[in-house]
Each structure stands twice: as C-alpha cells, then as structure tokens.
Design an enzyme around this catalytic site. Structure first.
Site, PDB file in Angstrom:
ATOM      1  CE  LYS A 202      -3.005  -5.653  14.031  1.00 25.99           C
ATOM      2  NZ  LYS A 202      -2.333  -4.482  13.490  1.00 25.99           N
ATOM      3  CD  GLU A 208     -16.255  -7.606   5.491  1.00 30.05           C
ATOM      4  OE1 GLU A 208     -15.854  -7.494   6.670  1.00 30.05           O
ATOM      5  OE2 GLU A 208     -16.354  -6.632   4.717  1.00 30.05           O
ATOM      6  N   GLY A 259      -2.076  -5.380   9.267  1.00 32.37           N
ATOM      7  CA  GLY A 259      -2.769  -6.453   8.551  1.00 32.37           C
ATOM      8  C   GLY A 259      -2.141  -6.760   7.195  1.00 32.37           C
ATOM      9  NE  ARG A 260      -1.303  -0.927   4.785  1.00 33.43           N
ATOM     10  CZ  ARG A 260      -1.988  -0.406   5.796  1.00 33.43           C
ATOM     11  NH1 ARG A 260      -3.038  -1.037   6.271  1.00 33.43           N
ATOM     12  NH2 ARG A 260      -1.620   0.741   6.327  1.00 33.43           N
ATOM     13  CD  GLU A 345      -5.964  -1.414   4.351  1.00 28.62           C
ATOM     14  OE1 GLU A 345      -5.222  -2.100   5.062  1.00 28.62           O
ATOM     15  OE2 GLU A 345      -7.123  -1.767   4.058  1.00 28.62           O
ATOM     16  CG  HIS A 376      -4.122 -11.090 -26.461  1.00 24.37           C
ATOM     17  ND1 HIS A 376      -4.015 -11.060 -27.822  1.00 24.37           N
ATOM     18  CD2 HIS A 376      -2.991 -11.671 -26.000  1.00 24.37           C
ATOM     19  CE1 HIS A 376      -2.877 -11.631 -28.187  1.00 24.37           C
ATOM     20  NE2 HIS A 376      -2.234 -12.009 -27.100  1.00 24.37           N
ATOM     21  CE  LYS A 485     -13.319  -2.257   8.860  1.00 25.96           C
ATOM     22  NZ  LYS A 485     -12.222  -2.497   9.791  1.00 25.96           N
TER      23      LYS A 485
HETATM   24  O1  F6P Z   1     -10.753  -3.043   6.746  1.00 24.44           O
HETATM   25  C1  F6P Z   1      -9.392  -2.982   6.542  1.00 24.44           C
HETATM   26  C2  F6P Z   1      -8.647  -3.966   7.368  1.00 24.44           C
HETATM   27  O2  F6P Z   1      -8.507  -3.508   8.663  1.00 24.44           O
HETATM   28  C3  F6P Z   1      -7.304  -4.291   6.755  1.00 24.44           C
HETATM   29  O3  F6P Z   1      -6.326  -3.396   7.103  1.00 24.44           O
HETATM   30  C4  F6P Z   1      -7.082  -5.668   7.250  1.00 24.44           C
HETATM   31  O4  F6P Z   1      -6.085  -6.316   6.523  1.00 24.44           O
HETATM   32  C5  F6P Z   1      -8.455  -6.263   7.071  1.00 24.44           C
HETATM   33  O5  F6P Z   1      -9.322  -5.217   7.412  1.00 24.44           O
HETATM   34  C6  F6P Z   1      -8.743  -7.469   7.893  1.00 24.44           C
HETATM   35  O6  F6P Z   1      -8.626  -7.220   9.253  1.00 24.44           O
HETATM   36  P1  F6P Z   1      -8.525  -8.399  10.303  1.00 24.44           P
HETATM   37  O7  F6P Z   1      -7.298  -9.185   9.985  1.00 24.44           O
HETATM   38  O8  F6P Z   1      -8.445  -7.731  11.640  1.00 24.44           O
HETATM   39  O9  F6P Z   1      -9.754  -9.240  10.169  1.00 24.44           O
END
Ligand code: F6P
Length: 515
Positions: A202, A208, A259-260, A345, A376, A485
């Site tokens: 987003k 990452e 995002g979610r 979240e 199990h 972060k």
């Molecule tokens: O760190 C949390 C977050 O902001 C989530 O809410 C989001 O889904 C994820 O990181 C990834 O964010 P982006 O889509 O901006 O890379």
C-alpha cells in the site's frame, strides 16, 4: 456513547453475574427452539450460534448495547464515506471496492462517492484485463507476490482457498518475510523469462517488501532478465514510489483502503490471475451481498452484528481471552493467520477514538489450525483444559475432490467435535472426564466458491467492525506497529557498526553476540 457507558452494559454486567450456572445442555433441554433461534442464513453462509454461552435475554441486551453505543450510526457513517478512521483522517471504504458500478445500489450512493466508484471500476477493469493477459501467457509459469501483512495474508489465503478454481500451469508464490531464506528458496525455483513479480505494498515503503523487491530485481538482472515492465508490476497507492523503483506497470488503490482490508483492490491481483476475471467478480459479488446484508438486515437477524456482539459478550462479560478458528477444509489453511491480522490489528487497541484509556478488554487472541489436524494437537486443551476457549468451526459441505470416504469422515469429525465440546462425558470421572459446556459457533458453506468465500471474508470484516464500534475504538489504524519499525532501524545501524552505547543491558548483550 462508548459501550461501557451505556445502560445496556450495566444490564449485561448483571446478567453475567448470574451466568455462572449456565449450561448449554440444559439450555437446549429447556428450549426446543434454541437451535433455530440462534441460527440463520446470510449470503453465502449458514451459521449456527446456538452452542454458545448466551440466551435470548443476553442477546436482546447486546442488541440494546449496539443501539446505545451507536454501532448502527457508525455503520451508516462508514457506508456514507465519512472519515471514521479519525487518527488518520481517512474514510473507510473497502466495501466500495466490491460495489456494483451501476444499478440501484450505485444510484443510492452519496454523490461524493460516484467518482471514487468510477475510479474503482476503471482500475478493476484494467487489472482484470491484465490478469487475463497473464493467464493466457503460457510463458509466465510463476507469479511471485512480494508483500507483507495485508499485502500478503489476504491474497495468499484466498489463492489457497480457491485453488480448485485456479488456472493450471501456473505456480503462485508468496514472499513476505525479510528473512532471506524465504526469497532465496523461491528464487531457486524460478527463471526470469517465466516469472512475474508483483510488488504489493500500500505504502511502497515497507522495509520487508522493499528489501525483497530490490533483491528480486537484482536477481532478475543478474540472471539476464529483460523487459522489466513485462516481469514486474506494482500494486500500491504510491504510484510515484513504484515508478522511482523502476516499475512502470502499476495498479493503484486509495488511502481509504486499510492494508488488512485491501484484498478487494489491486492487492487481489494474484487471486484474479489464479481464478480469472469472472470468478474474481463473483468473489466481489459475494462480499457485496454480505455488505448489503450487514447494512440492511434487521439487527436481530444480522449475522455480522450477532457475531460481533457475541465477541463483546465473551470478551468483556465472560472474560474469555481467545477465540480458536477451526476450518474443516485444508484449503482454508491460511484463514486463521488472515483473521489474526484482521481482528488483532483492527481491535488490539487500548484507547478509544478520543485517545482515552479503556477500562475494559478489547481484541481477543485469535489462533487456529485446520481440523482434523488440530484435534490431534491442541484440542486436548479445548476439551479438558482450565480455560474456556470459544471455537469457530468453518465447514464446507461439498468437496471438489473425488476421493471416496474422506468428505463424510471430515464432516463427521467437525460435527462430533462441536457436539463433544458441548455434551462432554462425565460417567468416567477423573482423567477421562469431559466437562462439556464448551462453546462453539458453526459456520457452514455449501461450497468453497468465490462468491461464498467473498461473503465469508466480508462477514469477518463486519463482525470486527461491530465489536470495535461497541468498544469505541478506531478499528482502522495500527499505530502499535510503528515503534518496532523505528527501533529496528536504529538497531540495524548498530548491528552494522557494532555500537551498543546507550542500549539496555539485555539488548546490548544480544547484539554483541550477533555482531
Ligand atoms: O506494519 C503493519 C502494516 O502497516 C499493515 O497494516 C499492512 O498490512 C502491512 O504493514 C503492509 O503494509 P504495506 O502494504 O504498506 O507494505
């Protein structure tokens, strides 16, 4: 008014005091209509809520709570496009992503939302054209989604869930972790000329994702890959950053999509490639049908409302701390992790919308694993442990495989577990005693189809909305992920320079060990 300040909250506290003697077995024995009363159809799903720790009086006070806490007004504001994400001053309109472009529902939208709706459909059409192009491009055998959180969990979960609708001859990979082992393992199976990388973010700033995207691009170049615009696409609200990164093929979305909640946007591209444009539209239609149900069904027969209120009752009045998700379908393997982000979240907050500390509990811990595997492993604790953990079973009536025996056995197990948790077994005593009276919800889908899956996910989104609204929190921000972060940036610099100056003793000793 925040939930805890209402009269209904007080009544529920009183009801909870008298609740310790509640027993599901007696509740069923005393009320022949219990199963029917606490069950209902909603688009794409049937739900049986009758094996839960509540009764009609509790439910009617919960409905009063929703009214008094302004849940329905909050819902109206979301569907009007008002900025209910107050800490970021944003509207919350993931539901618009699955809204039909035309017809009565489109006409009924406020005029201010007509332009966003047009933009949604323009992007959707472009994305689906692209998806179809990739589907028919036999040279592309591997699609690699690079994203994390909402830019990973939703598409990964849905591609897996709808695998029986997926195109043959293409493999889908999801790389989220900054741990290089994950990307490395995937890259080793790829050839640049056969690969499409989707960089899903987003913000297009997430450490990452940017690290993985950069490494993927380096690998592509090092392997002699050419034509970046054919092999890389970006799914983002930050088109400019994607361009600076060197990706020209871009599908955008908007800051009013959390995002979610973004699976319905360009973030859903891996799913669209997997199942095709028509099925993707059906997926959106299922979610839209649930949106309509949530908006218009009366509260007593409104499934997201009932589930969200049950969640509040469990968390704040019976003090249950977690909920276990047990999907009895192996394609729903990633459903629990997806729901973890959605719920925890969204509602893992300790202050209300005005920033005031909350004097009550919010999000439960969500966890789970597909049945029958869970049986199990951890079901022992659910049957005989000291904590009460409400379960949410998700079963699918029809299988898509043709193996004899399996489906009847699978469905026998899910029914038997729900039954065993409730009825227990006391004749043996001691170690062999099952207390029973353990609560569960049973969600049943006819088929694991795109429509039903869309409805099931939207159901979960809206139940999270309902509990968050009762709690008076902002379910649409996530400030709690920021501190880690920031500190990771500082520690990263320290790892590179071996600098432990000013660190706490524990972090310093660990850092010394790894540098
Ligand atoms: O760190 C949390 C977050 O902001 C989530 O809410 C989001 O889904 C994820 O990181 C990834 O964010 P982006 O889509 O901006 O890379």
């Amino acid at each position: 008014m925040r939930g805890d300040q209402t009269a209904a909250w007080q009544s529920l506290s009183e009801l909870a005091k008298a609740f310790s003697g509640f027993d599901l077995r007696s509740a069923f024995a005393q009320d022949a209509s219990r199963a029917q009363h606490f069950s209902q159809e909603a688009p794409g799903v049937f739900a049986d809520l009758s094996k839960n720790h509540w009764h009609a009086e509790v439910e009617s006070q919960l409905l009063a709570l929703a009214e008094q806490a302004g849940v329905f007004e909050h819902r109206r504001r979301m569907f009007q496009g008002e900025a209910i994400n107050n800490t970021e001053n944003r509207a919350v309109m993931h539901w618009l992503l699955r809204h039909p472009a035309e017809g009565a529902a489109a006409d009924a939208l406020p005029s201010a939302l007509q332009t966003p709706l047009k933009d949604v459909h323009e992007t959707l059409s472009a994305m689906l054209v692209f998806a179809e192009k990739i589907r028919s491009d036999t040279a592309i055998t591997d699609v690699v989604n690079i994203g994390i959180g909402g830019s990973d969990l939703g598409p990964q979960m849905a591609v897996m869930a709808l695998q029986s609708y997926a195109i043959q001859g293409k493999r889908f990979h999801f790389v989220s972790n900054v741990d290089g082992h994950e990307l490395d393992a995937v890259l080793q199976t790829l050839k640049p000329e056969n690969t499409l990388f989707l960089v899903a973010s987003k913000t297009f700033t997430t450490l990452e994702t940017m690290t993985n995207a950069l490494s993927a691009k380096r690998w592509f170049d090092a392997q002699g890959g050419t034509n970046v615009s054919r092999h890389f696409a970006a799914l983002t609200t930050n088109v400019e950053a994607a361009g600076q990164f060197g990706i020209q093929t871009c599908f955008g979305f908007w800051d009013w999509v959390g995002g979610r909640y973004s699976l319905w946007s360009a973030i859903g591209l891996p799913l669209a490639i997997a199942i095709g444009a028509e099925n993707f539209r059906s997926f959106l239609a299922g979610a839209h049908a649930m949106d309509q149900h949530f908006q218009h069904a009366d509260a007593a027969h409104n499934l997201p409302v009932r589930l969200g209120l049950l969640d509040v009752w469990y968390r704040n009045f019976l003090h249950y701390t977690s909920r276990c998700i047990a999907p009895y379908h192996s394609a729903l393997k990633r459903f629990a992790p997806y729901l973890q982000q959605l719920e925890m979240e969204s509602n893992g907050k300790q202050v209300d919308q005005a920033g005031q500390a909350l004097p009550f509990a919010t999000s439960p811990v969500l966890w789970g694993e597909p049945g029958t595997n869970g049986q199990h492993a951890f079901f022992q604790m659910l049957h005989q442990g000291t904590d009460v953990v409400p379960l949410e079973f998700v079963a699918v009536k029809n299988a898509t495989h043709a193996l004899p025996d399996h489906q009847a056995l699978l469905l026998s197990n899910v029914l038997a577990q729900a039954q065993a948790l409730m009825v227990g077994k006391s004749d043996a005593g001691g170690h062999k005693n099952f207390p029973g009276n353990r609560p569960s919800t049973f969600i049943l889908l006819e088929d694991l189809s795109p429509f039903n899956m869309g409805a099931l996910i939207a159901l979960q989104e809206h139940r999270v909305f309902v509990s968050g609204a009762v709690w008076g929190i902002n379910s649409f921000d996530q400030w709690g992920v920021e501190l880690g972060k920031v500190l990771a940036k500082d520690i990263h610099a320290r790892i590179l320079s071996c600098d432990v100056e000013g660190l706490d003793a524990s972090t310093a000793q660990l850092l010394r060990r790894i540098t």
